[in-house]
Motif scaffolding. Structure first.
Motif, PDB file in Angstrom:
ATOM      1  N   GLU A   1      -4.880   2.318  -1.676  1.00  0.00           N
ATOM      2  CA  GLU A   1      -5.322   0.980  -2.063  1.00  0.00           C
ATOM      3  C   GLU A   1      -4.304  -0.022  -1.544  1.00  0.00           C
ATOM      4  O   GLU A   1      -3.099   0.149  -1.741  1.00  0.00           O
ATOM      5  CB  GLU A   1      -5.436   0.887  -3.581  1.00  0.00           C
TER       6      GLU A   1
ATOM      7  N   ALA B   1       0.883  -1.180   0.000  1.00  0.00           N
ATOM      8  CA  ALA B   1       0.000   0.000   0.000  1.00  0.00           C
ATOM      9  C   ALA B   1       0.907   1.212   0.000  1.00  0.00           C
ATOM     10  O   ALA B   1       1.700   1.401   0.912  1.00  0.00           O
ATOM     11  CB  ALA B   1      -0.923   0.019   1.221  1.00  0.00           C
TER      12      ALA B   1
ATOM     13  N   ARG C   1      -2.954  -4.131  -1.224  1.00  0.00           N
ATOM     14  CA  ARG C   1      -2.969  -5.450  -1.854  1.00  0.00           C
ATOM     15  C   ARG C   1      -2.218  -6.410  -0.934  1.00  0.00           C
ATOM     16  O   ARG C   1      -1.121  -6.086  -0.461  1.00  0.00           O
ATOM     17  CB  ARG C   1      -2.314  -5.410  -3.225  1.00  0.00           C
TER      18      ARG C   1
ATOM     19  N   THR D   1      -7.448  -7.349  -2.685  1.00  0.00           N
ATOM     20  CA  THR D   1      -7.278  -5.916  -2.950  1.00  0.00           C
ATOM     21  C   THR D   1      -8.447  -5.167  -2.339  1.00  0.00           C
ATOM     22  O   THR D   1      -9.609  -5.510  -2.587  1.00  0.00           O
ATOM     23  CB  THR D   1      -7.203  -5.644  -4.456  1.00  0.00           C
ATOM     24  N   GLN D   2      -8.143  -4.151  -1.531  1.00  0.00           N
ATOM     25  CA  GLN D   2      -9.182  -3.354  -0.877  1.00  0.00           C
ATOM     26  C   GLN D   2      -8.781  -1.889  -0.895  1.00  0.00           C
ATOM     27  O   GLN D   2      -7.596  -1.548  -0.958  1.00  0.00           O
ATOM     28  CB  GLN D   2      -9.392  -3.813   0.574  1.00  0.00           C
ATOM     29  N   GLN D   3      -9.819  -1.038  -0.817  1.00  0.00           N
ATOM     30  CA  GLN D   3      -9.611   0.401  -0.759  1.00  0.00           C
ATOM     31  C   GLN D   3      -9.743   0.862   0.685  1.00  0.00           C
ATOM     32  O   GLN D   3     -10.755   0.591   1.346  1.00  0.00           O
ATOM     33  CB  GLN D   3     -10.633   1.136  -1.645  1.00  0.00           C
TER      34      GLN D   3
END
Length: 702
Positions: free
Chosen positions: A171, A131, A173, A189-191
Motif C-alpha cells: 500500500e 510504501a 501513501r 492512498t492506493q493499493q
C-alpha cells in the motif's frame, strides 16, 4: 532491489495494456513540467517535515490534485522495477492588493504594483512517498512566469516526478505540500498490484494458503505477527518449491497474522499481506488468546499476540455470584496497552477484586487475579466511602441491588447489619483496599454474622441426629439388613459409574495418536470414565487447549480421579524445555495440543508437592524407558505399558480396588489390544505425513 521480469508479468498480466507501460531508462530520478512552467528537482532526498500552516503574503502556488501512474524502470530488457510516477497539478491562490479607490486617482494605479503583478511566481513543492519498506521525500522547484495573466484558483499546469520505486502488493501513501505550507497537504492512498500466485481461501473451519507457481520456482514463505509494539514476531518460516497448499486451523487466525512471500533469489522483493485484519473469527480468537497476569501485589499486564483497543477497570465479585460490579467512578476506566505492565491504585489486594476488560462497550475479559495467591472468594462486603467538601463523608455497602447507604432501613443483608458493620469499621476489623481524596474502599468480613444466624439451625440438626441414632439402636436388626442392601446398591452404582481419568499426551505423530486412542478405548471397558482431547476436538477448538484442560482437570480432581501423563520423546523434550525456562514458548504449538497448554498448570503441582495421589505417569515399551522421564515427574509412579499394566490399572482404580483376579483378566484384555497398536506404531516410520497440519514446529526455521 531488482524484480524478476516474470514476477512483474504475473502481477500485471499479459494484456497489451501491460506491455504498453512506459519504460524509463534513466537510472536517476527526473522531473518535468507542462508548457509555460519551469521546474527543477533538487538533488537527494530531504527530511519529511511539513511544518505549520502560515498565511499567504499574496498570490502563491499550491498543489490542488495528485495523480499516479505505474511505469517500469528497466536496467536491462528483462530487469525492471515497478515504479510510481506522480503528477502534481498546481494553481494560484490569493490576490494582489489593489488600490483602495482606483477611480479616485483618475484610474491611475500605483506603478509600484505593476511590477509584482507581472513578476513570476515561484514555489517549492514537496512530494512525500511511503510504501513499506520505503519512505522518501523529494523537493521540486516550480516557477510560473507572467502570473498576472492567471486567474486566482485556476490551474497553471502540472509537474511530474519520475519515479518512486515500490514493492508488489503493498500500500502506498503520497502527500504533497509547499514550503512554507499555506494549506492542508494533499494525500493519496492506493493499493499496488499484488502477486496473483498467493491467495487465501476458506474451507469450512480451515483456511488455505494457495501458492500457484511453477514446479521449478523456489520461494520462501513466512507467517508472522505484525505487532504494533516492537518488531514483527515470527511464527512459521519455510523454503518451498513449486505449487503449495498450506492449511491453517481457524483458531490460529488473529488480526495481525501476516504472510510474506519472496523468490529465493539475491535481493528479491518480499511481498507482505495481512488478510485477516477484518476477519470476525480472527477478532474472536484474539480475545480468547488474551490473558490477564498479576505481576506483583499491584502490578498487572494484558498479554495478547496483537494490539487491542480496550479499557480496563476494577470490579467487586460477591461470593454468592451475580455480575461483577465495576468500581466506577471512584476507580475510572483506563486505556489498556497490551504486553505493557500497569499498576492498580490499590493499597492491598483481595480475592474478590477482579479486572474487567471491555472493547467498544462490550465486556470481553474478566479475571480475579488475586484468587490464586490469596485464596477463593470471601464472604466480605465492600464498604464505599465517598468524601465531599468540608470533611463530609458518606458510607454505603456494595450489593447486587446497588450501593446501600449505612445506616438504612432497606431489606437487604447489609442494611440489617448496618450498625454492626459501622462498629467493625471503627474498631479496625475491616481491611482498607484503596484511599484517595475522593473516598476509600473497605472490605468487611461477614462470616461471624453468618455463624451466629445458623447456630440455632445447627443445634436443631444435632438434636435430630441424636434422636435418629437412638431409633436406629432400638431397631438394630432391621437397620443391619437395610444397610446391607444400601451397601450393595452403592457398590453397584460406583462400579457402573467408574472413576474419572484424564489422559494428557504430546501428539508426536499419527501413529502415537492411534496408540493413545486404543489405550483410551480399552480403559473405558474397565470401566473408567476417560477424557482425552482426541474425543473432544469440537470443544477444544471452541474453548482453546488451555481452557479445555482447566475444566477437565478441575472436574477430574473434584471427583477423585487421576490425571495420566503419557510420556513420549516429544513430551520429554517439551518438559525439559519448560524446566529450563518456565516462560511460555515464543511460538504456538498445534491447535489441539492440550499437553503443551497444560504444562503451565501441571508443573506447579509437581514443584509444590501436590502431585502424589492426583497424577500418575506412563510410557510405552520400546518407545521410551521410564528412566528417560524427567526426575521431577518421577515423584509419582511411572509405569511402562503394557509390561506393568496390572499395577497401572490398580493405580487408576484407586485403593478401594478389590477382586485382583478380575483385575488381572481386565489387564490381559487391555494388554492384547495395546500390544497390536504398539507393534504397528514401532514398525511405522515416525514422521508426520503429508496430510498433517503445518505449524511453527513443523517448518524449517530460516
Amino acid at each position: 532491489m531488482p524484480v524478476p521480469w516474470f514476477l512483474l508479468s504475473l502481477a500485471l498480466g499479459r494484456s497489451p495494456v501491460v506491455f504498453s507501460l512506459e519504460r524509463l531508462v534513466e537510472p536517476e530520478d527526473t522531473a518535468y513540467c507542462s508548457p509555460g512552467l519551469s521546474c527543477h528537482l533538487w538533488d537527494g532526498d530531504m527530511l519529511c517535515l511539513p511544518g505549520n500552516i502560515v498565511p499567504a503574503p499574496g498570490p502563491v502556488l499550491v498543489p490542488t490534485h495528485l495523480q499516479t501512474e505505474l511505469v517500469l524502470r528497466c536496467h536491462q530488457e528483462t530487469d525492471c522495477n515497478l515504479c510510481v510516477s506522480v503528477a502534481v497539478r498546481l494553481a494560484v491562490r490569493g490576490h494582489w492588493e489593489e488600490a483602495e479607490d482606483e477611480e479616485k486617482f483618475g484610474g491611475a494605479a500605483d506603478r509600484g504594483l505593476e511590477e509584482p503583478r507581472n513578476a513570476s511566481l515561484q514555489a517549492q513543492v514537496v512530494l512525500s512517498f511511503q510504501a513499506y519498506p520505503t519512505t522518501r521525500c523529494v523537493l521540486l522547484e516550480v516557477q510560473v512566469p507572467a502570473a498576472a495573466l492567471v486567474q486566482p484558483g485556476h490551474s497553471v499546469g502540472s509537474v511530474v516526478f519520475d519515479c518512486f520505486e515500490a514493492a508488489l502488493g503493498g500500500e502506498m501513501r503520497i502527500w504533497s505540500y509547499t514550503q512554507p505550507r499555506y494549506q492542508k497537504e494533499l494525500n493519496l492512498t492506493q493499493q499496488l498490484p499484488a502477486l496473483p500466485w498467493l491467495s487465501v481461501s476458506a474451507d469450512g473451519e480451515d483456511v488455505r494458503l494457495v501458492l500457484n507457481v511453477s514446479e521449478e520456482q523456489h520461494f520462501g514463505l513466512s507467517l508472522y505477527w505484525n505487532q504494533v509494539q516492537g518488531p514483527p514476531k515470527p511464527w512459521w518460516n519455510r523454503n518451498l518449491t513449486g505449487p503449495q497448499t498450506i492449511t491453517l486451523n481457524h483458531t490460529d487466525l488473529v488480526p495481525c497474522l501476516c504472510i510474506q512471500v519472496w523468490p529465493l533469489e539475491p535481493d528479491s522483493v518480499r511481498t507482505d499481506m495481512c488478510p485477516f485484519r477484518e476477519d470476525p473469527r480472527a477478532r474472536r480468537n484474539l480475545w480468547r488468546a488474551a490473558r490477564l497476569r498479576l505481576l506483583s501485589p499491584r502490578g498487572w499486564r494484558l498479554d495478547a499476540p496483537c494490539s487491542l483497543r480496550a479499557q480496563a477497570a476494577l470490579c467487586w465479585q460477591a461470593l454468592g455470584g451475580g455480575p461483577c460490579q465495576p468500581l466506577v467512578p471512584l476507580l475510572p476506566w483506563e486505556n489498556v496497552t497490551v504486553n505493557e505492565a500497569r499498576e492498580f491504585p490499590l493499597l492491598k489486594g483481595h480475592p474478590n477484586l477482579c479486572v474487567q476488560v471491555s472493547s467498544w462497550e462490550k465486556l470481553q475479559l474478566q479475571e480475579c487475579l488475586w484468587a490464586d495467591s490469596l485464596g477463593p472468594l470471601k464472604d466480605d462486603v465492600l464498604l464505599v466511602e465517598k468524601r465531599g467538601p468540608q470533611d463530609s463523608r458518606s458510607l454505603c455497602a456494595l450489593e447486587p441491588s446497588g450501593c446501600t447507604s449505612l445506616p438504612s432501613r432497606a431489606s437487604t443483608r447489609a442494611a440489617h447489619l448496618g450498625e454492626q458493620l459501622l462498629l467493625d469499621l471503627q474498631s479496625g476489623q475491616c481491611l482498607q483496599l484503596w484511599d484517595d481524596d475522593l473516598g476509600a474502599l473497605w472490605a468487611c468480613p461477614m462470616d461471624k454474622y453468618i455463624h451466629k444466624r445458623w447456630a440455632l439451625v445447627w443445634l436443631a440438626c444435632l438434636l435430630f441426629a441424636a434422636v435418629l441414632f437412638l431409633l436406629l439402636l432400638l431397631k438394630k436388626e432391621h437397620v443391619k439388613g437395610w444397610l446391607r442392601l444400601l451397601k450393595q446398591d452403592v457398590r453397584s452404582g460406583a462400579t457402573t459409574r467408574g472413576r474419572a481419568a484424564l489422559l494428557l499426551y504430546s501428539a508426536d505423530d499419527a501413529g502415537f495418536e492411534r496408540l493413545v486412542g486404543v489405550l483410551a478405548s480399552a480403559l473405558c471397558q474397565l470401566p473408567l470414565r476417560v477424557a482425552v482431547d482426541l474425543w473432544s476436538r469440537r470443544e477444544l477448538s471452541a474453548q482453546g487447549p488451555l481452557a479445555w484442560f482447566h475444566a477437565q482437570r478441575l472436574q477430574t480432581l473434584q471427583e477423585g480421579g487421576m490425571v495420566v501423563l503419557l510420556f513420549s520423546p516429544g513430551a520429554v523434550a517439551l518438559c525439559s524445555e519448560w524446566l529450563q525456562d518456565p516462560a511460555p514458548a515464543p511460538g504456538p504449538h498445534g491447535p489441539h495440543d492440550a499437553f503443551t497448554a497444560s504444562l503451565s498448570c501441571v508443573l506447579p503441582d509437581f514443584l509444590q508437592g501436590r502431585a502424589p495421589g492426583r497424577y500418575v505417569g506412563a510410557c510405552f515399551d520400546r518407545l521410551l524407558h521410564p528412566d528417560a522421564v524427567p526426575a521431577l515427574f518421577r515423584t509419582v509412579p511411572v509405569f511402562s505399558l503394557p509390561s506393568q499394566l496390572p499395577d497401572f490399572l490398580g493405580a487408576l482404580q484407586g485403593p478401594c480396588t478389590r477382586r485382583p483376579r478380575r483385575l488381572g483378566e481386565r489387564a490381559e484384555k487391555v494388554a492384547r489390544a495395546l500390544q497390536q497398536a504398539l507393534d504397528s506404531c514401532v514398525q511405522t516410520p515416525r514422521a508426520p505425513g503429508p496430510g498433517r497440519r503445518m505449524g511453527p514446529e513443523a517448518g524449517d526455521q530460516t
